[in-house]
Design an enzyme around this catalytic site. Structure first.
Site, mmCIF file in Angstrom:
data_model
loop_
_atom_site.group_PDB
_atom_site.id
_atom_site.type_symbol
_atom_site.label_atom_id
_atom_site.label_comp_id
_atom_site.label_asym_id
_atom_site.label_seq_id
_atom_site.Cartn_x
_atom_site.Cartn_y
_atom_site.Cartn_z
ATOM 1 C CD GLU A 106 -3.177 5.098 6.126
ATOM 2 O OE1 GLU A 106 -3.302 5.641 5.144
ATOM 3 O OE2 GLU A 106 -2.150 5.297 7.034
ATOM 4 N N GLY A 136 1.653 2.037 10.877
ATOM 5 C CA GLY A 136 2.769 2.943 10.394
ATOM 6 C C GLY A 136 3.265 3.183 11.862
ATOM 7 C CB SER A 172 4.172 -2.066 12.525
ATOM 8 O OG SER A 172 3.729 -0.406 12.306
ATOM 9 N N GLY A 204 4.692 1.172 4.960
ATOM 10 C CA GLY A 204 5.935 1.158 4.731
ATOM 11 C C GLY A 204 6.859 1.184 4.150
ATOM 12 C CG ASN A 256 -1.844 0.740 1.537
ATOM 13 O OD1 ASN A 256 -1.764 1.818 0.937
ATOM 14 N ND2 ASN A 256 -2.423 0.924 2.160
ATOM 15 C CD1 TRP A 257 3.306 1.015 -2.599
ATOM 16 C CD2 TRP A 257 3.883 1.781 -4.601
ATOM 17 N NE1 TRP A 257 4.718 -0.015 -3.343
ATOM 18 C CE2 TRP A 257 4.512 0.558 -4.710
ATOM 19 C CE3 TRP A 257 3.714 2.357 -5.875
ATOM 20 C CZ2 TRP A 257 5.275 -0.321 -5.104
ATOM 21 C CZ3 TRP A 257 4.377 1.810 -6.907
ATOM 22 C CH2 TRP A 257 4.810 0.506 -6.638
ATOM 23 C CE LYS A 258 0.100 3.420 4.300
ATOM 24 N NZ LYS A 258 -0.081 3.292 6.294
ATOM 25 C CG HIS A 310 -5.929 2.108 5.010
ATOM 26 N ND1 HIS A 310 -5.864 3.128 5.990
ATOM 27 C CD2 HIS A 310 -5.114 1.291 5.088
ATOM 28 C CE1 HIS A 310 -4.191 2.556 6.201
ATOM 29 N NE2 HIS A 310 -3.670 0.848 5.469
ATOM 30 C CD GLU A 356 -4.164 -2.492 6.203
ATOM 31 O OE1 GLU A 356 -2.868 -2.525 6.134
ATOM 32 O OE2 GLU A 356 -4.849 -1.211 6.429
#
Ligand code: PGA
Length: 258
Positions: free
Chosen positions: A103, A179, A218, A240, A11-13, A101, A173
Site C-alpha cells: 500500500e 485485503g 488474507s 483484516g 497490521n492495523w493500517k 508494504h 505479501e
C-alpha cells in the site's frame, strides 16, 4: 518443534484511533493471557497507526506483545512535514517497524531504494525491521514472482551487514492477496518463501536459515494453520483478521499448532 520461532504480526493500517486501538490491545492482552492462542510460543507484534502508538504501548506495558510503527522516514529528524521518525518511534515504545508494504508502494510512491534507506534508519534507531515484498497479479501472471521478490529484497538489504540480520524479518505479501479474501495457496506461498530463502542464502549463507519469513495476504483463522505448517513460512502478517480479538487469537493459536 518449528525450526524458527514464529512471529504473528497485526497490521492495523489506518484503523482505530487512540481509544479504540488501546482498547483492542487491552482485549488482546487479556485474551492471550487467559489462554486464547495458548502454547504458540511465538512472538507477537501489533502495528497501530502512529497516533495510536502511545495508547497501545500503555495498554501492553509489561506484556509480551510488542508494538511497531507502520512506516518511518529515512531520516531521524529534519524538515519533513508529515513524516514519522524511527528514533521517535523507539522513544515512544516501539520495538519494530514495517516498511515496503504494497500500500505504501502503491499509494505513497515508495521505491525499492526508499525502502532500503528506511531499513537502515530503523536498524540505526534500534528497531527491528519487517520488510514487505510481493508481486502484483500481472507480475505473477507474467511468471515474474521470483524476479520481482528478489529485486525488492535485494535492494532493501543493500548495505545491511550479516550481523544485523537477526533484527530483520521479511513478509512475503502477494499484492493480489492483500485485503481481497483471496489467499495464496499453501503451495504458492511455500514456493515463493523457499525461493526467497534460497536467495537469502546467497546473500547471507550463515544467517539466512534463522531469518523469519512471514506470509501476508488474507490470512484468517481458518487458513492460518495450513499456511503456517509450511516449512519456510515462519509467521503471518495479518491485516483484516487482526482487528478482531477472536480471529487474531485463533491465528496465534494456529502458530502454536504448526
Ligand atoms: P489482509 O492484509 O490480511 O487484510 O489481507 C495483510 C496486510 O496488508 O499486511
Amino acid at each position: 518443534m518449528a525450526l524458527r520461532t514464529p512471529i504473528i504480526a497485526g497490521n492495523w493500517k489506518l484503523h482505530m484511533g487512540p481509544a479504540a486501538a488501546g482498547a483492542l490491545a487491552g482485549y488482546l492482552r487479556d485474551a492471550l493471557e487467559s489462554g486464547a492462542g495458548a502454547g504458540s510460543g511465538g512472538e507477537l507484534v501489533v502495528f497501530p497507526t502512529a497516533l495510536s502508538i502511545p495508547s497501545v504501548v500503555a495498554a501492553l506495558a509489561g506484556s509480551a506483545i510488542a508494538v511497531g510503527i507502520q512506516e518511518v522516514a529515512a531520516k531521524p529528524t529534519g524538515a519533513l512535514t508529515g513524516a514519522n521518525s524511527a528514533v521517535m518511534a523507539r522513544e515512544a515504545g516501539c520495538t519494530w517497524m514495517l516498511t515496503g508494504h504494497s500500500e505504501r508502494r502503491q499509494f505513497f510512491a515508495e521505491t525499492d531504494e526508499g525502502v532500503r534507506d528506511k531499513v537502515k534508519a530503523g536498524l540505526a534507531a534500534g528497531l527491528r525491521v519487517m520488510v514487505c515484498i510481493g508481486e502484483t497479479l500481472d507480475e505473477r501472471k507474467a511468471g515474474r514472482v521470483e524476479e520481482v521478490t528478489r529485486r525488492q529484497l535485494g535492494v532493501a538489504l543493500q548495505g545491511v551487514p550479516a550481523s544485523a540480520l537477526a533484527e530483520l524479518a521479511v513478509a512475503y505479501e502477494p499484492v493480489w492477496a492483500i485485503g481481497t479474501g483471496v489467499t495464496a495457496t499453501p503451495e504458492q506461498a511455500e514456493e515463493a518463501h523457499a525461493s526467497i530463502r534460497a536467495y537469502l542464502r546467497t546473500l547471507y549463507p550463515a544467517e539466512a536459515d534463522a531469518l523469519r519469513l512471514l506470509y501476508g495476504g488474507s490470512v484468517k483463522a481458518d487458513n492460518a494453520a495450513t499456511l503456517l505448517g509450511q516449512p519456510d513460512i515462519d509467521g503471518a502478517l495479518v491485516g483484516g483478521a487482526s482487528l478482531e480479538v477472536a480471529s487474531f487469537a485463533a491465528i496465534v493459536g494456529a502458530a502454536g499448532a504448526a
